[in-house]
Write an enzyme that holds these catalytic residues in place. Structure first.
Site, PDB file in Angstrom:
ATOM      1  N   ASP A  12       0.819  -1.226   0.000  1.00 13.01           N
ATOM      2  CA  ASP A  12       0.000   0.000   0.000  1.00 13.01           C
ATOM      3  C   ASP A  12       0.845   1.264   0.000  1.00 13.01           C
ATOM      4  O   ASP A  12       0.428   2.287   0.551  1.00 13.01           O
ATOM      5  CB  ASP A  12      -0.965   0.024   1.197  1.00 13.01           C
ATOM      6  CG  ASP A  12      -1.790  -1.235   1.274  1.00 13.01           C
ATOM      7  OD1 ASP A  12      -2.306  -1.648   0.237  1.00 13.01           O
ATOM      8  OD2 ASP A  12      -1.898  -1.810   2.374  1.00 13.01           O
ATOM      9  N   HIS A  40      -4.206  -2.317  -6.093  1.00 18.24           N
ATOM     10  CA  HIS A  40      -3.611  -1.015  -6.352  1.00 18.24           C
ATOM     11  C   HIS A  40      -4.747  -0.058  -6.633  1.00 18.24           C
ATOM     12  O   HIS A  40      -5.658  -0.399  -7.382  1.00 18.24           O
ATOM     13  CB  HIS A  40      -2.739  -1.053  -7.612  1.00 18.24           C
ATOM     14  CG  HIS A  40      -1.569  -1.965  -7.488  1.00 18.24           C
ATOM     15  ND1 HIS A  40      -0.618  -1.810  -6.519  1.00 18.24           N
ATOM     16  CD2 HIS A  40      -1.195  -3.021  -8.226  1.00 18.24           C
ATOM     17  CE1 HIS A  40       0.291  -2.744  -6.682  1.00 18.24           C
ATOM     18  NE2 HIS A  40      -0.034  -3.497  -7.694  1.00 18.24           N
TER      19      HIS A  40
HETATM   20  P1  GDP Z   1      -0.275   0.110  -3.820  1.00 16.32           P
HETATM   21  O1  GDP Z   1      -0.861  -1.203  -3.523  1.00 16.32           O
HETATM   22  O2  GDP Z   1       1.163   0.202  -3.435  1.00 16.32           O
HETATM   23  O3  GDP Z   1      -0.523   0.568  -5.214  1.00 16.32           O
HETATM   24  O4  GDP Z   1      -0.962   1.149  -2.874  1.00 16.32           O
HETATM   25  P2  GDP Z   1      -2.475   1.631  -2.775  1.00 16.32           P
HETATM   26  O5  GDP Z   1      -3.258   1.358  -3.972  1.00 16.32           O
HETATM   27  O6  GDP Z   1      -3.014   1.199  -1.478  1.00 16.32           O
HETATM   28  O7  GDP Z   1      -2.181   3.198  -2.762  1.00 16.32           O
HETATM   29  C1  GDP Z   1      -2.320   3.913  -1.659  1.00 16.32           C
HETATM   30  C2  GDP Z   1      -3.410   4.942  -1.795  1.00 16.32           C
HETATM   31  O8  GDP Z   1      -2.785   6.187  -1.799  1.00 16.32           O
HETATM   32  C3  GDP Z   1      -4.290   4.942  -3.012  1.00 16.32           C
HETATM   33  O9  GDP Z   1      -5.587   5.305  -2.614  1.00 16.32           O
HETATM   34  C4  GDP Z   1      -3.664   5.990  -3.925  1.00 16.32           C
HETATM   35  O10 GDP Z   1      -4.604   6.628  -4.773  1.00 16.32           O
HETATM   36  C5  GDP Z   1      -3.177   6.948  -2.926  1.00 16.32           C
HETATM   37  N1  GDP Z   1      -1.969   7.689  -3.265  1.00 16.32           N
HETATM   38  C6  GDP Z   1      -0.868   7.274  -3.976  1.00 16.32           C
HETATM   39  N2  GDP Z   1       0.057   8.238  -3.958  1.00 16.32           N
HETATM   40  C7  GDP Z   1      -0.453   9.266  -3.217  1.00 16.32           C
HETATM   41  C8  GDP Z   1       0.042  10.539  -2.809  1.00 16.32           C
HETATM   42  O11 GDP Z   1       1.161  10.926  -3.101  1.00 16.32           O
HETATM   43  N3  GDP Z   1      -0.784  11.282  -2.030  1.00 16.32           N
HETATM   44  C9  GDP Z   1      -2.020  10.903  -1.651  1.00 16.32           C
HETATM   45  N4  GDP Z   1      -2.747  11.683  -0.888  1.00 16.32           N
HETATM   46  N5  GDP Z   1      -2.509   9.711  -2.007  1.00 16.32           N
HETATM   47  C10 GDP Z   1      -1.745   8.917  -2.780  1.00 16.32           C
END
Ligand code: GDP
Length: 426
Positions: A12, A40
């Site tokens: 995440d 994701h």
């Molecule tokens: P992954 O599994 O590593 O892709 O992580 P997630 O899908 O859980 O991503 C984490 C969350 O953070 C998602 O809801 C993204 O849209 C959001 N996100 C990613 N980068 C950023 C950022 O720089 N700032 C904010 N506020 N949200 C972000």
């Protein structure tokens, strides 16, 4: 040129967003491990998507999206996801599925549920997507590879053999209904119908692509600390989350992976059980969870509230090292703009000694966080595109983290969108 995008922490970290962003310059995006157990989240012009199995590069029409041999392929989930993309107006993607990928069977999902039920309060906090039973079967050599769907004659004999083993457990350990070979055969034939148009000799395809100088992105799932060898065993996932495994799970020469972009989150979050040294609780955690990510830190697959914590230097330094990081993408930094002061876990105290080297699980369980407090920047940094335009305390936070983890932060993500990124020359 092959680049890998992987996680430094517990998952995440925002890998989906970074992949989606870098996919603009990629020809091919490959998922090389994991299954539909993690998601994701991607926000772009088509809407907000929680992808579990299709690669995050799926939104561009110039890319080919590949499900590599290392993935736990849940065929119905893949098709559900493709269907939902179509519904939201995303142009039909080019998808290839490795002929050597193995398939998650409905009984893997049942076994995952039965085992978590049996373990009760000692359960692993599995998403019950069948991942652990799937990989167990793969290495016990009783899994089903996509290629086997096209060898119907030997399939039935194998199904019967598998059912014999599974039925002993179902009957005597779990006290649940037995598997019926005919039903398993029908399940596999329905998968065959769905997957047939996409099946490909992926390692050969990628070999040719490398010769032609194509840009290939390997997309990891979860993060270093969930790796079965190098993570917080046994509270880990069942396939390697490391960039090195990209070579195996996609079928590429290891020396072709030139850049390893490790996505590292500006604070910590984790799902499932296991030691989490910098964890915070109560109102402090609730507020960070509410403000975190894009609309709160809740599991993309399960909707479960994530466990929250401050940035952990020890875990992240290790997480970056074990990935073989060339670049760090530091994400969700904008979320911390509300804090007057930002605690950072800079060491672990174990049996009265402070260390910055991440230990094995039994020692980790005894570790207490050593915190250092940095001043906050108290403003919204979204929309900023130049490193120098960030508030001074924000830059200090980034540089403090960079110095402590010892890997260059070349990208800073300050919002969920594709364009919310600051490139930093190093
Ligand atoms: P992954 O599994 O590593 O892709 O992580 P997630 O899908 O859980 O991503 C984490 C969350 O953070 C998602 O809801 C993204 O849209 C959001 N996100 C990613 N980068 C950023 C950022 O720089 N700032 C904010 N506020 N949200 C972000």
């Amino acid at each position: 040129m092959v680049n890998a995008i992987v996680g430094a922490n517990w998952g995440d970290e925002g890998k989906g967003k970074i992949t989606d962003m870098l996919a603009k310059e990629a020809d091919i995006i490959v998922r090389f491990q994991g299954g539909a157990n993690a998601g994701h989240t991607i926000v772009n012009k088509y809407g907000k998507f929680a992808l579990h199995i299709v690669p995050s590069g799926i939104f561009y029409d110039h890319t080919t999206s590949i499900i590599g041999n290392g993935v736990a392929l849940n065929v119905p989930k893949l098709f559900e996801e493709l269907e939902s993309l179509k519904e939201k107006g995303v142009p039909a993607p080019k998808i290839l599925v490795s002929d050597r990928a193995q398939m998650v069977m409905s009984y893997h999902i049942l076994f995952d549920q039965y085992e978590e039920e049996r373990l009760g309060k000692n359960s692993f906090g599995s998403t019950k997507s069948g991942i652990a039973p799937f990989y167990s079967d793969k290495f016990a050599k009783i899994g089903f590879q996509v290629s086997e769907l096209f060898d119907e004659d030997s399939l039935m004999e194998k199904i019967e053999r598998v059912c014999d083993t599974k039925n002993v457990l179902l009957e005597h350990l779990y006290h649940k209904p037995r598997l019926e070979p005919g039903e398993i055969y029908r399940e596999l034939m329905s998968y065959k119908e769905m997957v047939a148009p996409y099946v490909c000799d992926v390692s050969l395809f990628l070999w040719k692509a490398v010769q032609e100088g194509k840009n290939i992105l390997l997309e990891g799932q979860l993060g270093s600390l969930k790796d079965p060898d190098h993570g917080i065993y046994p509270m880990v996932t069942s396939s390697s989350t490391l960039a090195a495994y990209g070579a195996i799970g996609a079928g590429l020469p290891p020396y072709e992976i030139k850049r390893i972009i490790t996505v590292c989150k500006a604070y910590s979050s984790a799902v499932g059980a296991g030691a989490f040294v910098s964890e915070i609780f109560g109102e402090e955690a609730d507020e960070l969870r509410r403000r975190g990510g894009d609309g709160g830190e809740y599991g993309a697959t399960t909707g479960r509230p994530r466990r929250m914590g401050w940035f952990d230097v020890v875990a992240s330094k290790y997480g970056c090292r074990i990935q073989g990081t060339t670049d760090v993408a530091f994400t969700v930094l904008d979320v911390l703009g509300y804090l007057d002061e930002i605690p950072v876990c800079v060491g672990y105290e174990i049996d009265g000694k402070v260390t910055t080297d991440f230990p094995t699980t039994s020692l980790l369980n005894k570790a207490k966080p050593v915190l250092e407090v940095l001043p906050g920047w108290k403003c919204d940094i979204r929309g900023i595109r130049e490193y120098e335009a960030l508030p001074e305390n924000c830059r200090k936070y980034i540089e403090f983290v960079e110095e402590r983890i010892g890997f260059p932060i070349t990208m800073i993500s300050n919002g969920p969108g594709r364009e919310d990124i600051i490139f930093r020359k190093k």
